[in-house]
Design a protein around this motif. Structure first.
Motif, short mmCIF file in Angstrom:
data_model
loop_
_atom_site.label_atom_id
_atom_site.label_comp_id
_atom_site.label_asym_id
_atom_site.label_seq_id
_atom_site.Cartn_x
_atom_site.Cartn_y
_atom_site.Cartn_z
N THR A 26 -1.35 -5.99 5.64
CA THR A 26 -1.84 -7.34 5.97
C THR A 26 -3.36 -7.40 5.94
OG1 THR A 26 -1.57 -6.70 8.26
CG2 THR A 26 0.12 -8.11 7.32
N GLY A 27 -4.01 -6.25 6.03
CA GLY A 27 -5.47 -6.26 5.96
C GLY A 27 -5.99 -6.36 4.54
N LYS A 28 -5.07 -6.38 3.58
CA LYS A 28 -5.49 -6.40 2.18
C LYS A 28 -5.18 -7.76 1.57
CE LYS A 28 -4.87 -1.44 1.75
NZ LYS A 28 -3.88 -1.07 2.78
N GLY A 29 -5.24 -7.84 0.26
CA GLY A 29 -5.01 -9.12 -0.41
C GLY A 29 -3.54 -9.49 -0.43
N PRO A 30 -3.27 -10.78 -0.63
CA PRO A 30 -1.88 -11.26 -0.58
C PRO A 30 -0.98 -10.62 -1.64
CG PRO A 30 -3.35 -12.94 -1.47
CD PRO A 30 -4.23 -11.85 -0.95
N ALA A 31 -1.57 -10.11 -2.71
CA ALA A 31 -0.75 -9.54 -3.77
C ALA A 31 -0.02 -8.29 -3.29
CB ALA A 31 -1.60 -9.20 -4.99
N VAL A 32 -0.58 -7.62 -2.30
CA VAL A 32 0.02 -6.35 -1.91
C VAL A 32 0.61 -6.36 -0.50
CG1 VAL A 32 -1.35 -5.03 -3.53
CG2 VAL A 32 -2.22 -5.37 -1.22
N TYR A 33 0.66 -7.55 0.12
CA TYR A 33 1.42 -7.63 1.37
C TYR A 33 2.81 -7.07 1.05
CZ TYR A 33 -1.85 -11.01 3.45
OH TYR A 33 -2.96 -11.63 3.95
N ALA A 34 3.37 -6.33 1.97
CA ALA A 34 4.67 -5.74 1.66
C ALA A 34 5.51 -5.66 2.92
CB ALA A 34 4.49 -4.36 1.07
N LEU A 35 6.68 -6.23 2.85
CA LEU A 35 7.58 -6.22 4.00
C LEU A 35 8.46 -4.98 3.94
CD1 LEU A 35 8.42 -7.90 6.43
CD2 LEU A 35 10.07 -9.08 4.96
N ARG A 36 8.65 -4.36 5.11
CA ARG A 36 9.57 -3.24 5.16
C ARG A 36 10.45 -3.35 6.39
NH1 ARG A 36 7.11 2.30 5.87
NH2 ARG A 36 7.14 1.53 8.00
N ALA A 37 11.72 -3.08 6.18
CA ALA A 37 12.67 -3.14 7.30
C ALA A 37 13.22 -1.75 7.57
CB ALA A 37 13.81 -4.07 6.94
N GLN A 38 13.42 -1.44 8.85
CA GLN A 38 14.24 -0.28 9.21
C GLN A 38 15.66 -0.80 9.34
OE1 GLN A 38 11.22 2.07 8.80
NE2 GLN A 38 13.15 2.95 9.50
N ALA A 39 16.58 -0.11 8.69
CA ALA A 39 17.94 -0.62 8.64
C ALA A 39 18.82 0.02 9.69
CB ALA A 39 18.53 -0.34 7.27
N ASP A 40 19.79 -0.74 10.15
CA ASP A 40 20.92 -0.14 10.84
C ASP A 40 21.90 0.21 9.73
OD1 ASP A 40 23.48 0.22 12.02
OD2 ASP A 40 22.73 -0.77 13.83
N LYS A 41 21.95 1.50 9.39
CA LYS A 41 22.68 1.91 8.19
C LYS A 41 24.14 1.46 8.20
CE LYS A 41 20.25 6.07 6.72
NZ LYS A 41 20.39 7.50 6.46
N GLU A 45 9.99 11.13 -16.82
CA GLU A 45 10.04 12.59 -16.74
C GLU A 45 10.51 13.06 -15.36
OE1 GLU A 45 8.66 14.94 -19.25
OE2 GLU A 45 9.19 13.16 -20.39
N GLU A 46 10.55 12.15 -14.42
CA GLU A 46 10.93 12.49 -13.05
C GLU A 46 11.65 11.25 -12.51
OE1 GLU A 46 7.45 12.64 -10.50
OE2 GLU A 46 6.52 11.02 -11.61
N PRO A 47 12.39 11.38 -11.41
CA PRO A 47 13.01 10.18 -10.85
C PRO A 47 11.94 9.09 -10.69
CG PRO A 47 13.83 12.11 -9.72
CD PRO A 47 12.74 12.59 -10.64
N TYR A 48 12.21 7.92 -11.24
CA TYR A 48 11.20 6.86 -11.33
C TYR A 48 11.14 6.04 -10.07
CZ TYR A 48 9.01 2.57 -13.18
OH TYR A 48 8.19 1.49 -13.38
N ARG A 49 9.93 5.89 -9.54
CA ARG A 49 9.75 5.04 -8.38
C ARG A 49 8.76 3.95 -8.73
NH1 ARG A 49 7.48 5.70 -2.31
NH2 ARG A 49 6.75 3.59 -2.37
N LEU A 50 9.02 2.74 -8.24
CA LEU A 50 8.07 1.66 -8.48
C LEU A 50 6.85 1.84 -7.59
CD1 LEU A 50 9.91 -1.73 -8.91
CD2 LEU A 50 8.16 -0.77 -10.39
N LEU A 51 5.68 1.54 -8.16
CA LEU A 51 4.43 1.54 -7.41
C LEU A 51 3.70 0.28 -7.82
CD1 LEU A 51 3.45 5.19 -8.30
CD2 LEU A 51 4.06 4.44 -6.01
N THR A 52 2.89 -0.25 -6.96
CA THR A 52 2.17 -1.48 -7.36
C THR A 52 1.26 -1.17 -8.54
OG1 THR A 52 0.36 -1.09 -5.83
CG2 THR A 52 2.19 -2.42 -5.02
N SER A 53 0.79 0.09 -8.62
CA SER A 53 -0.13 0.40 -9.72
C SER A 53 0.56 0.47 -11.08
CB SER A 53 -0.89 1.69 -9.42
OG SER A 53 -0.06 2.63 -8.80
N ARG A 54 1.87 0.39 -11.11
CA ARG A 54 2.54 0.34 -12.42
C ARG A 54 2.46 -1.06 -13.03
NH1 ARG A 54 5.45 5.15 -13.22
NH2 ARG A 54 6.34 6.05 -11.34
#
Lengths: 628, 458
Positions: A87-102, A423-432
């Motif tokens: 939240t201290g950064k720009g709106p483009a990188v605000y990111a919501l995260r939830a802890q789940a009840d599995k 080449e490795e398990p692919y993870r999304l990053l904002t820098s992609r």
């Protein structure tokens, strides 16, 4: 002996995060759909961390929701805490995260699947695909049931030839000791698919009563109500905290002393692990000078005391895992409930897919999720919904829907996978993402809901609400552009109070909004709108005006990219007959078979002059070169 | 990308005569008109007419060159687009300045073979010529690749690589702050980012400044002088430099680090490669000749092999003659002031049809014969300058300027309180523009950097 058990439009194999989205999308688009799972008790199962979202991943959840998918809605109803990150950064990188009840997450998703018209949910182990004349026609299960269908979607996660490693112990298994799927993997190889072996891992779990949270830092959820889904109106207020502690020199010493017993170092594991998800032993070796590493303790749910130990993914032997856990501050007497492990599995090399996620080798066969070499629940779900949509469209004789890199993180991910492979398990990053500023968390609906409606996944009433919001944003932006204010004493006072400098001349409100210290709140004080503006509209107005210059720059880049995307590569192009391109480019182009010049230019190793030659070739209808 | 306006020098590199810069595209006339001053605006003149005037510097308005401008409107042109040809007075620097002015005025530097490609795509060339176009694109690119390789070994690319690396580390730090907000890496502050960006800005300005003085821009025929120790390599170098006007002498800040020098021999630009190597080895201890020569030869268009008139051929001489054989070379036998002890018959046997020149650098006799030999090779087309080098220089300046613009945008953004993750977009563009100079612009670099710089994971 086999028997015919049913006929469907779409069959989805695997009910993980990809499979659930795929099956729901296909069913909701009117296809008779069958979802097959190894176990009805592990639907939408989270074998690793109990959380959903975060940078880029949370954006994907919003995109799934904007398209009419389920993940956002489901986690909104079953989380134990939510936090907005960045939240201290720009709106483009605000990111919501939830802890789940599995467990609740699973139950809720299972209930949704069961209640979906057009969707059957069966427990079965698929052994074989029915492929006739290069076209997939259905599946055969272990019990001999034969299901016929127009299209099949494979979402098998890490189950394909899964193998667990704990120290020198290893055994065939799916995640968390689930049954692995062996024969299907060999069936895919027999069909001619190129497979790759990947590795991932998970940390141990511990009992909350045996840790001393007084020695740890508390990580509560946000007080402000949060939701992934644009449709959520009821919020969970009763949240559970997570806890932060650290490893120390004792931990590191114990790991170093036992390093030779880690399968990654004794050379037993052949699969390639992701760099962004190293095991604790990897971290100690690669970052030897780091004095401590963060450990987050995250509840696995409301009705359990089991805690996930984030930061301690490992495949060290069980006795070493116990030892290192107890070196950590606040965990001196900890009881380990589950042992951490590494898991190896087969994935198909994703350049064998079209951007629609249909395989090039077998028509009417789609794949999504970890089988495509990705990692993460959100990445899986994002592919799942696209595979489901395109499977249904294939049944209905319509063109596939392909999101481009400026439309969605989902588009970035799929383009990366099918164009560059991984080449490795692919993870999304904002820098992609090249156009991160356009792919914001807040505007997923503006980017995708129109499309979701056209596809048939967004119901009429939701669409009407969306259109109303969109129009309200446009109206208010127009008003702020048209309204000029003069330096009245009242306005000067508001500006002073906001810590902004006073006006010297009349100014447009839209201009005024560009001052960093001013937001929509101040602007609406200066010149109130004719009718109240809802907060989600105000948010858009503020972001779109404040960062207008940057957004425009991104849009110009998108326009350039689109020109290249619009140059389609016709099906008649035969790369063997194009003279003058380098042999490396030729091989790559033959393999990827890009649909557009834009996609071709993103293949690594294909240089610009080969692209020029390809363009000339296409322009000339291939005539001048086809003689050879 | 097919609809913009492109420009490039369309006459071969070299001093003297007239150089023509061709501009093609929908805005060709407007672009040239922006920097042209003549009796009438070019936008008003008839098609296929020639006009006298001057090209002015776009900012300072100083006169760059006296020119004749030919305006040809579509479709009766080479590319079937609007085409303007600017005939300059030639000379390496003025032409380059005019081209730069046109690029600033809105043209894009044409890629190798792009005029021909456009002509082809617009149907100006028929099908039978199509393959020639492909060859053209191919060969030009190969040459450009070679040039890029040359420069990859050079100082400019080292500087740029260093600069890019600084930016990359900053980008990775910003990316980690965004992608792993809870990770215990320090948050990069605006203040810190501002000071890093200012440093990068300064570096870019320095590079551009040296570029403007023509000290990093380089072109011409890559010429290598090889020969045994004490055979007179540095004397030959000095003679060539003194006799002819040296365009470039050193690179500022590192006076000892002289890498290349430029001379004009009868209007032919020679780029003398690895002169530092020569001076160093002549000055200090002479350990080798052969190994260094081998490396230098890889990038040579022309080789000058020196032999000693006063000594018999040594094994080193024979090896050098062997190595030089596949190259375009002139064999220079120095020290004719001494008594002849070299077996010229053997030399002739070993060199095939390479020209042989006898001279005495000490007595300043015979240098004109060497120049004549160079001139002859050049006119016969046996030596060919890599003209892409010429273009890529202007291209470099252009890209450096774009990178500078990006960094300045970033600085302005930070000062205005724009969130750092947006500022990062400008820095990334700077990084990419710099990457284009040395032919590296892979996004995957950043991802690699993030994971090697920081320890992340579940």
């Amino acid at each position: 002996m086999g028997y015919l058990a049913g006929e469907y439009d779409v069959i989805v194999i695997g009910a993980g995060h990809a499979g659930c989205e795929a099956a729901l999308a296909a069913a909701r688009m009117g296809c008779r759909t069958l979802l097959l799972t190894l176990s009805l008790d592990t639907i939408a199962y989270m074998p690793c961390n109990p959380s959903i979202g975060g940078p880029a991943k949370g954006h994907v959840v919003r995109e799934i929701d904007a398209l009419g998918g389920e993940m956002g809605r489901n986690i909104d109803k079953t989380h134990i805490q939510m936090r907005m990150l960045n939240t201290g950064k720009g709106p483009a990188v605000y990111a919501l995260r939830a802890q789940a009840d599995k467990v609740k997450y699973q139950q809720m998703m299972k209930r949704t699947l069961e209640a979906e018209p057009n969707l059957d949910l069966h427990q079965a182990m698929v052994e074989k695909l029915i492929v006739e004349g290069g076209v997939c026609q259905g599946v055969i299960t272990q019990t001999g049931a034969e299901y016929r269908s127009r299209v099949v979607v494979l979402t098998t996660g890490t189950y394909l030839r899964g193998k667990i490693f704990i120290g020198d112990l290893s055994y065939e298994s799916g995640p968390n000791n689930q049954q692995p799927s062996i024969n299907l993997s060999y069936n895919l190889m027999d069909l001619g698919f190129e497979m790759v072996r990947f590795k991932t891992g998970t940390p141990p779990r511990v009992n909350k009563l045996t840790i001393d949270t007084d020695k740890m830092e508390i990580q509560p959820g946000d007080e402000e109500p949060r939701a992934f889904s644009y449709e959520t109106t009821e919020y969970i207020t009763d949240q559970l905290p997570c806890w932060l502690t650290y490893t120390n020199e004792k931990t590191h010493e114990a790991i170093r002393r036992n390093l030779h017993r880690a399968p990654m170092y004794s050379g037993v594991i052949e699969g390639r692990g992701p760099r962004y998800c190293p095991s604790i032993e990897d971290k100690i070796v690669r970052f030897a000078d780091k004095a401590r590493h963060q450990i987050f303790l995250e509840p696995e749910g409301r009705d359990t005391l089991e805690m996930y130990v984030q930061g301690l993914s490992t495949s060290l032997p069980e006795d070493v895992q116990r030892e290192i856990l107890r070196t950590i501050e606040g965990m001196e007497k900890v009881e380990m409930m589950r042992t951490g492990y590494a898991i190896e599995y087969d994935a198909i090399i994703p350049t064998q897919l079209w951007p629609s996620l249909e395989t090039k080798l077998v028509e009417n066969l789609f794949t999504a999720g970890q089988i495509n070499g990705t990692s993460g629940y959100e990445e899986a779900a994002g592919q799942g919904i696209m595979a489901g949509i395109n499977a249904a469209r294939k049944v209905q004789g319509k063109d596939p829907v392909i999101l481009d890199r400026s439309q969605a993180y989902i588009g970035v991910m799929i383009d990366d996978l099918v164009t560059k492979g991984t080449e490795e398990p692919y993870r999304l990053l904002t820098s992609r993402a090249e156009y991160r500023l356009l792919l914001r968390h807040d505007n997923a609906d503006l980017r995708l809901t129109e499309l979701g409606y056209e596809i048939g996944l967004i119901p009429e009433d939701r669409y009407r609400r969306f259109v109303a919001k969109k129009e309200a944003i446009e109206r208010e932006i127009a008003r702020l552009r048209e309204t000029r204010v003069k330096p009245t004493p009242e306005i000067q006072r508001i500006l002073r109070e906001a810590g902004s400098s006073e006006l010297t001349n009349a100014i447009e409100l839209a201009q005024l909004m560009k001052r960093p210290e001013l937001g929509y709140r101040e602007i609406s004080q200066i010149a109130p709108p004719p009718e109240p503006v809802p907060p989600e509209v105000a948010e858009q107005v503020e972001i779109q005006l404040k960062y207008e210059g940057y957004i425009r720059k991104s849009l110009q880049q998108v326009e350039k990219m689109r020109k290249m995307e619009d140059k389609r590569i016709p099906a008649w192009v035969d790369y063997d007959k194009i003279q003058g391109i380098s042999s490396e480019s030729r091989e790559k182009l033959k393999k990827v078979r890009p649909l557009s010049i834009g996609q071709a230019s993103r293949i690594s190793g294909v240089n610009p002059s080969d692209i020029s030659i390809l363009m000339v070739h296409i322009e000339q209808g291939g005539k001048s070169f086809a003689k050879a | 990308m097919e609809n913009d306006t492109i420009a490039a020098i369309s006459t071969p590199v070299g001093e003297g005569g007239i150089a023509v810069i061709r501009v093609s595209g929908p805005e060709a006339v407007e672009v040239v008109d922006r920097v042209y001053k003549g009796k009438r605006s070019l936008t008003e003149v008839d098609t296929h007419t020639v006009h006298y005037g001057h090209i002015l510097h776009p900012e300072t308005k100083e006169v760059l060159d006296e020119v004749l401008v030919t305006v040809m409107r579509a479709p009766r042109t080479f590319t079937r687009e609007d085409v303007v040809e600017v005939s300059c007075h030639g000379g390496v620097m003025p032409v380059q300045k005019v081209l730069k002015a046109l690029l600033t005025a809105g043209a894009r530097l044409a890629e190798p073979g792009e005029f021909t490609k456009r002509a082809f795509l617009n149907g100006r060339i028929d099908l039978s010529q199509a393959e020639a176009v492909i060859d053209l694109i191919r060969s030009k690119t190969d040459r450009a690749a070679r040039v890029a390789m040359d420069q990859a070994r050079g100082r400019l690319s080292r500087l740029i690589r260093k600069l890019r690396n600084d930016i990359l580390e900053t980008l990775a730090h910003l990316a980690v702050n965004v992608d792993y907000p809870e990770y215990d890496a320090e948050e990069l502050t605006g203040k810190e980012l501002l000071s890093r960006s200012r440093k990068i800005e300064k570096e870019l300005l320095r590079l551009l400044e040296t570029g403007r003085q023509g000290k990093i821009l380089r072109e011409g025929i890559a010429t290598v002088i090889v020969g045994r120790p004490n055979v007179g390599k540095s004397s030959l170098l000095n003679a060539l430099v003194q006799e002819n006007k040296a365009i470039v002498t050193d690179i500022p800040g590192t006076t000892r680090d002289v890498i290349e020098e430029y001379v004009n021999v009868r209007g032919i630009p020679l780029r003398l490669v690895d002169t530092a190597g020569i001076r160093e080895t002549e000055d200090v201890v002479e350990r080798i000749g052969v190994e260094r020569s081998r490396r230098a030869l890889e990038q040579a268009d022309l080789v000058l092999l020196l032999l000693n008139y006063g000594e018999p051929l040594t094994e080193d001489d024979r090896r050098l003659l062997e190595i030089v054989r596949p190259h375009t070379a002139i064999i220079v036998v120095n020290k004719t002031d001494l008594e002849q002890r070299i077996d010229l018959e053997e030399v002739r046997r070993r060199i095939g049809d390479a020209p042989l020149v006898l001279l005495s650098l000490k007595e300043e006799r015979g240098l004109d014969r060497l120049e004549e030999a160079i001139d002859k090779l050049f006119l016969s087309g046996k030596v060919e300058g890599t003209d892409a080098t010429y273009v890529s220089n202007v291209r470099h300046v252009h890209l450096l300027e774009q990178a500078l613009g990006n960094v300045r945008d970033a600085i302005r953004g930070i000062e205005e309180g724009i969130p750092l993750d947006m500022v990062e977009i400008d820095l990334k563009n700077a990084w990419q523009h710099l990457g284009e100079i040395i032919g590296e612009a892979v996004a995957e670099d950043l991802i690699d950097q993030i994971f090697s710089q920081f320890c992340l994971g579940k």
